[in-house]
Design a protein around this motif. Structure first.
Motif, PDB file in Angstrom:
ATOM      1  N   SER A  14       0.808  -1.211   0.000  1.00  8.64           N
ATOM      2  CA  SER A  14       0.000   0.000   0.000  1.00  8.64           C
ATOM      3  C   SER A  14       0.844   1.266   0.000  1.00  8.64           C
ATOM      4  O   SER A  14       0.319   2.366  -0.137  1.00  8.64           O
ATOM      5  N   HIS A  15       2.174   1.121   0.156  1.00  8.24           N
ATOM      6  CA  HIS A  15       3.032   2.293   0.169  1.00  8.24           C
ATOM      7  C   HIS A  15       3.275   2.827  -1.232  1.00  8.24           C
ATOM      8  O   HIS A  15       3.644   3.975  -1.406  1.00  8.24           O
ATOM      9  N   PRO A  36       1.609   3.934  -4.592  1.00  7.67           N
ATOM     10  CA  PRO A  36       0.275   4.237  -5.107  1.00  7.67           C
ATOM     11  C   PRO A  36       0.097   3.780  -6.551  1.00  7.67           C
ATOM     12  O   PRO A  36       1.054   3.427  -7.253  1.00  7.67           O
ATOM     13  N   ARG A  64      -3.811   3.096  -2.579  1.00  3.37           N
ATOM     14  CA  ARG A  64      -3.901   4.543  -2.738  1.00  3.37           C
ATOM     15  C   ARG A  64      -3.955   4.824  -4.237  1.00  3.37           C
ATOM     16  O   ARG A  64      -2.959   4.627  -4.946  1.00  3.37           O
ATOM     17  N   THR A  65      -5.108   5.247  -4.715  1.00  2.00           N
ATOM     18  CA  THR A  65      -5.318   5.407  -6.143  1.00  2.00           C
ATOM     19  C   THR A  65      -5.426   6.880  -6.509  1.00  2.00           C
ATOM     20  O   THR A  65      -6.225   7.617  -5.928  1.00  2.00           O
ATOM     21  N   LEU A  66      -4.618   7.294  -7.477  1.00  2.00           N
ATOM     22  CA  LEU A  66      -4.606   8.668  -7.959  1.00  2.00           C
ATOM     23  C   LEU A  66      -5.076   8.695  -9.413  1.00  2.00           C
ATOM     24  O   LEU A  66      -4.870   7.735 -10.153  1.00  2.00           O
TER      25      LEU A  66
END
Length: 246
Positions: A4-5, A7, A32-34
């Motif tokens: 999860s570190h 993204p 973590r989705t950008l």
């Protein structure tokens, strides 16, 4: 166990926008989705390299050094341009319903035809009429999920004629990216809808063969917009990729 570190930066298809990734943003809560708007520099000379710099600026703004880059169709072209310009920032690569070859003369001419037409008409309705439901969607999608067809049409109509013309011309000038892929020694996933006629399975197979660490997934029941048509299977592929990202 996913990392999860690192993204995930998702790059949208043409002529859609970042809203196309909603099923991934909500369906992959462990990541973590950008996302990024790839039409943000219409004053620049049309180029996928300009869009790749927008992606890099998005990571900068989020305080991210390295990410898994995921792109579908045009987003895949941008992901490959990003890998060419910023290879050290790519922790993994997800290429969906896209291709590494440059356009043929006929394809380039068709892009210019569309660019000129939407600017002359000041409307992007031409795209909806020509591309939806086919060739953007698989054969069963319009029958089984009419609400998805309407959703895609709405996103297409949100694009301005200027953005459509600029993006078409940017895609027309992109180079062959196979050399770039051969140099990407990171975990990679190549995804394609089994019913994709715009960038068919053969294009996906060629990219998977070029990438040193690629896994190929063919999604049944999907056409060119596989992340929208078969989101659960698409998200499973993303999870499998992240399990390989150190």
């Amino acid at each position: 166990m996913t990392d999860s570190h690192v993204p995930l930066l998702l790059l949208h298809a043409f002529p859609l926008n970042a809203r196309m990734w909603q099923e991934q943003v909500t369906g992959l809560p462990e990541l973590r989705t950008l996302t990024v708007d790839l039409y943000g520099r219409l004053d620049a000379e049309p180029s996928v390299d300009v869009m790749a710099r927008l992606a890099a600026e998005r990571l900068d703004a989020a305080g991210v050094e390295r990410a898994v880059l995921g792109g579908l169709s045009m987003g895949g072209y941008v992901a490959m341009a990003f890998a060419r310009a910023f290879p050290e920032r790519v922790a993994g690569l997800l290429l969906a319903d896209t291709k590494a070859v440059a356009d043929t003369e006929a394809q380039t001419a068709n892009r210019e035809r569309i660019a000129q037409a939407v600017l002359a008409r000041q409307s992007v309705r031409l795209l909806v009429d020509e591309q939806l439901p086919a060739p953007l969607l698989g054969a069963r999608t319009p029958l089984e999920r009419p609400e998805l067809t309407a959703h895609v049409a709405a996103m297409m109509l949100e694009a301005t004629p200027e953005a459509v013309a600029w993006a078409q011309r940017a895609m027309a000038t992109r180079p062959d990216s196979f050399e770039t892929l051969r140099g990407m020694d990171v975990p990679a996933a190549v995804v394609v809808g089994a019913e994709d006629t715009l960038t068919p399975v053969s294009d996906a197979e060629a990219m998977a063969e070029a990438l040193p660490k690629a896994e190929l997934t063919i999604l049944q029941g999907a056409g060119h917009l596989s992340s929208l048509e078969t989101p659960d299977s698409f998200n499973d592929t993303v999870r499998a990729l992240f399990s390989r990202v150190a």
